[in-house]
Design a protein around this motif. Structure first.
Motif, short mmCIF file in Angstrom:
data_model
loop_
_atom_site.label_atom_id
_atom_site.label_comp_id
_atom_site.label_asym_id
_atom_site.label_seq_id
_atom_site.Cartn_x
_atom_site.Cartn_y
_atom_site.Cartn_z
N LYS A 1 0.83 -1.21 0.00
CA LYS A 1 0.00 0.00 0.00
C LYS A 1 0.87 1.27 0.00
O LYS A 1 0.45 2.32 0.47
N SER B 1 -2.93 0.88 10.30
CA SER B 1 -4.25 1.06 9.72
C SER B 1 -5.20 0.00 10.28
O SER B 1 -4.81 -1.13 10.55
N GLN B 2 -6.48 0.39 10.44
CA GLN B 2 -7.46 -0.55 10.98
C GLN B 2 -7.75 -1.69 10.01
O GLN B 2 -8.47 -2.62 10.37
N ARG B 3 -7.16 -1.66 8.82
CA ARG B 3 -7.30 -2.81 7.92
C ARG B 3 -6.38 -3.95 8.36
O ARG B 3 -6.46 -5.05 7.85
N TYR B 4 -5.48 -3.66 9.32
CA TYR B 4 -4.66 -4.72 9.92
C TYR B 4 -4.99 -4.77 11.41
O TYR B 4 -4.19 -4.37 12.26
N GLN C 1 -8.24 -10.55 7.39
CA GLN C 1 -8.03 -9.25 8.01
C GLN C 1 -9.17 -8.26 7.74
O GLN C 1 -9.16 -7.16 8.28
N GLU C 2 -10.13 -8.68 6.93
CA GLU C 2 -11.23 -7.77 6.64
C GLU C 2 -12.36 -7.90 7.66
O GLU C 2 -13.43 -7.33 7.48
N GLU D 1 -12.99 -6.57 10.31
CA GLU D 1 -13.47 -5.33 10.90
C GLU D 1 -13.99 -4.35 9.87
O GLU D 1 -14.58 -3.33 10.19
N MET D 2 -13.85 -4.68 8.60
CA MET D 2 -14.16 -3.71 7.56
C MET D 2 -15.65 -3.46 7.41
O MET D 2 -16.07 -2.45 6.87
N GLU E 1 -16.70 0.26 6.78
CA GLU E 1 -17.03 0.46 5.37
C GLU E 1 -17.46 1.90 5.11
O GLU E 1 -18.30 2.45 5.79
N VAL F 1 -9.96 4.63 6.53
CA VAL F 1 -9.24 3.96 7.59
C VAL F 1 -7.73 3.97 7.34
O VAL F 1 -6.99 3.20 7.91
N SER F 2 -7.30 4.86 6.52
CA SER F 2 -5.88 4.88 6.17
C SER F 2 -5.05 5.67 7.15
O SER F 2 -3.87 5.81 6.99
#
Length: 809
Positions: A695, A728-731, A784-785, A787-788, A792, A796-797
């Protein structure tokens, strides 16, 4: 029509008292303290009480941080999730508090209206198809405000009604620039400036932000439809002090009337044919007959039942009880024809022990349901279940580094031990609800009893493999007693928030606590930091807060500082009670210090006793009194800031303690050569690692770093230890990292991954990276998704929420 009132936050350290009134068509939120948003994320699968699309009316009982501390983050998240807008209603001074947030709260695409209730004006009750809400003013006896204000120097100043009206107009104008549909006139940005050149000497400083990138109307005077003078005044001038009001608002609420039972005989007499028209009438809809007559539902039904009456009452202290007893709107006798069905009590110390208050409660009879939120009568239970389960897994890997969170499921004083309470009195619990229709019912089915156990998303086979690896690794290292006294050559690092942008289920927003032998320093303090601190230190929390020496705020993004007020308030109370005169230093950008000054007008948190140091004054080795005081209080020989590329006035800091321990903290940033230079030979580098390497383009766009970039910075510094954080909250659980290859490329740099509430001594830091292997086994293959679904539509970056990118120091 089915509707209920549901507890969102009870009187725990994680969530302050708040409730929601829930209808199918809309939600109504009463108070929004710190932790509200994180709790809703944590219980997103079981709690629908607050919805971005349906939560449009928020009511506040007090202009106090414990009631409004979660509001800025909630506004930012709902705006980024496509919320349709909201109306905020609160007590005197409420508009001032929101206008003071202009430094970091800005969402012009979100329609927000602000209504400040006033003692001087007669305000109409709120009313819509679901709910009628009447504000009821309560004051302490004797009142301490008396139309006066207390400025940031602690001096009391007389304030007249006309003066407050003028202030209110100014504040409303500012709100009109922060949001759409606010009382003040919106201002359209008309930027024409070009992006400034970024030079090597300033290391692409964050001061060189492209005008108009975020469109902040307070950022660039003279290039907009407003006059330059007005814009400049709103941008730079401190708000005039407003009255520090002790007024509290109780809310007397009434639900919708309920149609009576359908009367078939009446329908036949009116000539209504059997069939679909009967169904329409029972649902409350009018029908038109063949002869043109329009029949209303009430024409063929028994008399309607009046809407349910209920009260939400905030009583900070026993001083407010006479005001309650004398207010006719709050007396049971005033509602004989339609008795009060439920009262939610938000109580301060000693209120429930006061016989006069208990007499008032009992006056509503034995059919009224009472729900009590009180620190003494609610247990400090774990309400954030997801993060607790993660800590359970981490604790198995190494209990000295990952202690279990402190909690108790027993109230200090159970309600059963309080004499003379009404029969139907229940303690507040998160997600406890009281249903009004179709029949009254106290419902605790959503109240989840918490059991400390492993996270649910991992298979038993994976857990067994993880435990085998963790057992082997544990035998190869030795972490000492994490709570043994510190010697002068060591330091403890406690990450309290390791996620970016918004409070997540597993990682809270940014904060790291450094504990030297001479005292503690917070590096950033995002929303919920005090709660994290309490869960880590438990019964020693107050003693540890007495050792607090400094809070450093890296930049104005809300996820880095919304928890500071709570910390300062508690620390001030402790120092006042113990007669401790040691000051606390606050280091931050100019605009942050302005925010603290303006908010101090409405609530006491010891502002006039703080040592305030502007970050820009620490960029050079100035020998000013304030800077010398900072070094004296923190026992440091170096406290140097430098601009980094993230947003305007974003700072990194390098701190050298008198013991020789050197800590370099990046804040949020792109890689910085100057940071490498100033942080040379650091004992510990704490560096943001928001993005994975795949990313990198997004990291560049958002002015963040990847994990590899952070590691490269630490290597170039010749640092001994590196702690990666701000993921990031994506991890949500574990960032992807090739620890073996990084370890092989450097014999001297020890790398650790930060987790909320971990605890590591600098002298033992080199052992941290051995824990990554077992944890990667446990979580590396987890999707890892997970929480997405909560996030959504939200950035979340690590953008920080409430970005004021264009404000130049």
């Amino acid at each position: 029509m089915k509707y209920n009132i549901q507890v969102i936050g009870s009187a725990t350290i994680d969530t302050r008292a708040s409730v929601a009134v829930v209808f199918d068509s809309q939600r109504y939120l009463f108070n929004c303290g710190e932790g509200t948003q994180r709790f809703l994320n944590d219980r997103s699968r079981t709690c629908s009480a607050v919805s971005g699309a349906k939560t449009r009316n928020l009511f506040f009982t007090r202009n106090a941080w414990m009631c409004i501390g979660g509001l800025p983050g909630m506004i930012l998240t709902l705006a980024d999730a496509g919320g349709k807008g909201m109306v905020l209603r609160g007590p005197p001074g409420f508009t001032h508090s929101l206008a003071a947030m202009r430094q970091f709260l800005y969402r012009p695409q979100l329609p927000v209206q602000v209504k400040e209730y006033s003692l001087e004006s007669v305000d109409p009750d709120y009313h819509d198809e679901n709910l009628t809400v009447k504000p009821v003013f309560l004051s302490p006896s004797p009142s301490k405000s008396n139309d006066t204000l207390i400025n940031s120097n602690g001096k009391r100043i007389q304030l007249g009604t006309d003066k407050r009206a003028l202030q209110l107009r100014t504040e409303e104008t500012i709100l009109g620039q922060m949001f759409t549909n606010s009382p003040g006139p919106p201002v359209t940005p008309l930027y024409t400036g070009k992006k400034q050149k970024e030079t090597a000497s300033t290391e692409k400083s964050s001061s060189t932000i492209e005008p108009g990138k975020s469109g902040h109307p307070l950022a660039d005077a003279g290039r907009r439809s407003a006059t330059a003078n007005d814009t400049e005044r709103l941008r730079t001038n401190r708000l005039d002090p407003c009255e520090r009001s002790d007024t509290v608002i109780a809310y007397l609420c009434k639900g919708p009337k309920v149609l009576g039972k359908f009367d078939i005989a009446a329908a036949v007499a009116l000539g209504i044919p059997r069939g679909p028209m009967y169904g329409a009438l029972t649902k409350g809809n009018a029908v038109t007959l063949a002869d043109g007559r329009v029949i209303q539902p009430e024409q063929c039904a028994s008399p309607p039942k009046p809407g349910a009456m209920f009260i939400i009452i905030d009583v900070p202290s026993v001083d407010y009880i006479p005001s309650i007893q004398s207010n006719l709107s709050l007396q049971a006798a005033s509602h004989k024809s339609n008795p009060i069905q439920c009262i939610v009590h938000l109580l301060g110390d000693g209120v429930l022990d006061h016989q006069g208050y208990k007499d008032w409660m009992n006056s509503f009879g034995d059919k009224c349901q009472h729900i009590v939120s009180s620190v003494d009568h609610n247990p400090q239970e774990l309400v954030l279940h997801s993060t607790a389960r993660i800590q359970h897994d981490l604790n198995y890997a190494e209990n000295a580094v990952f202690p279990l969170p402190y909690f108790t499921n027993e109230a200090k004083v159970p309600l059963s031990k309080v004499p003379n309470l009404p029969k139907l009195t229940a303690p507040s619990r998160p997600l406890l609800s009281y249903q009004f229709e179709p029949k009254p019912l106290l419902d605790s089915t959503a109240v989840e009893p918490f059991a400390m156990k492993k996270s649910d998303s991992v298979s038993e086979e994976t857990v067994a493999k993880f435990k085998k690896e963790a057992d082997a690794v544990r035998a190869s290292h030795v972490f000492g007693d994490p709570f043994k006294p510190l010697d002068n050559k060591d330091m403890i690092c406690v990450p309290l928030g390791t996620g970016a942008a918004i409070p997540g289920k597993y990682r809270n927003v940014s904060s790291t606590y450094l504990r030297f032998s001479t005292g503690g320093i917070f590096l950033d303090a995002g929303e919920g930091t005090l709660a994290q601190f309490y869960r880590h230190y438990g019964l020693e929390t107050d003693a540890e807060l007495c050792q607090l020496r400094c809070i450093f705020v890296s930049h104005l993004h809300a996820d880095h500082h919304l928890g500071a007020i709570n910390i300062l308030q508690r620390a001030y109370q402790l120092r006042r009670d113990t007669l401790d005169t040691d000051p606390i230093c606050v280091v931050g950008p100019t605009r942050y210090l302005t925010w603290l000054s303006e908010y101090s007008d409405v609530e006491e948190f010891g502002f006039n006793k703080l040592v305030l140091v502007d970050s820009k004054d620490l960029m050079k080795d100035n020998n000013w009194n304030r800077i010398q005081k900072l070094k004296e209080v923190t026992k440091t020989t170096q406290f140097q800031t430098l601009l980094v590329k993230h947003c305007a006035a974003a700072y990194a800091v390098v701190i050298t303690h008198e013991s020789g321990i050197k800590v370099a903290f990046s804040g949020d940033c792109r890689p910085s050569n100057q940071f490498v230079e100033v942080g040379k030979d650091s004992t510990l580098v704490i560096h943001e690692a928001t993005m994975d390497e795949d990313k990198k383009a997004e990291a560049i766009e958002k002015n963040h770093c990847t994990t590899n970039e952070a590691i490269d910075i630490a290597k170039r510094m010749s640092a001994k230890n590196l702690l990666l954080t701000h993921f990031s909250q994506r991890y949500p659980k574990l960032p992807r990292l090739d620890m073996k290859s990084h370890s092989a490329s450097s014999d001297t740099l020890s790398i650790g991954v930060a987790f909320d509430s971990m605890r590591v001594r600098v002298s033992e830091f080199h052992q941290l990276q051995t824990l990554y292997g077992p944890l990667n086994t446990l979580w590396g293959r987890v999707v890892q998704e997970e929480e997405m679904d909560v996030l959504e539509g939200v950035s979340v970056s690590g953008g920080g929420g409430g970005v004021v990118d264009d404000v130049i120091e």
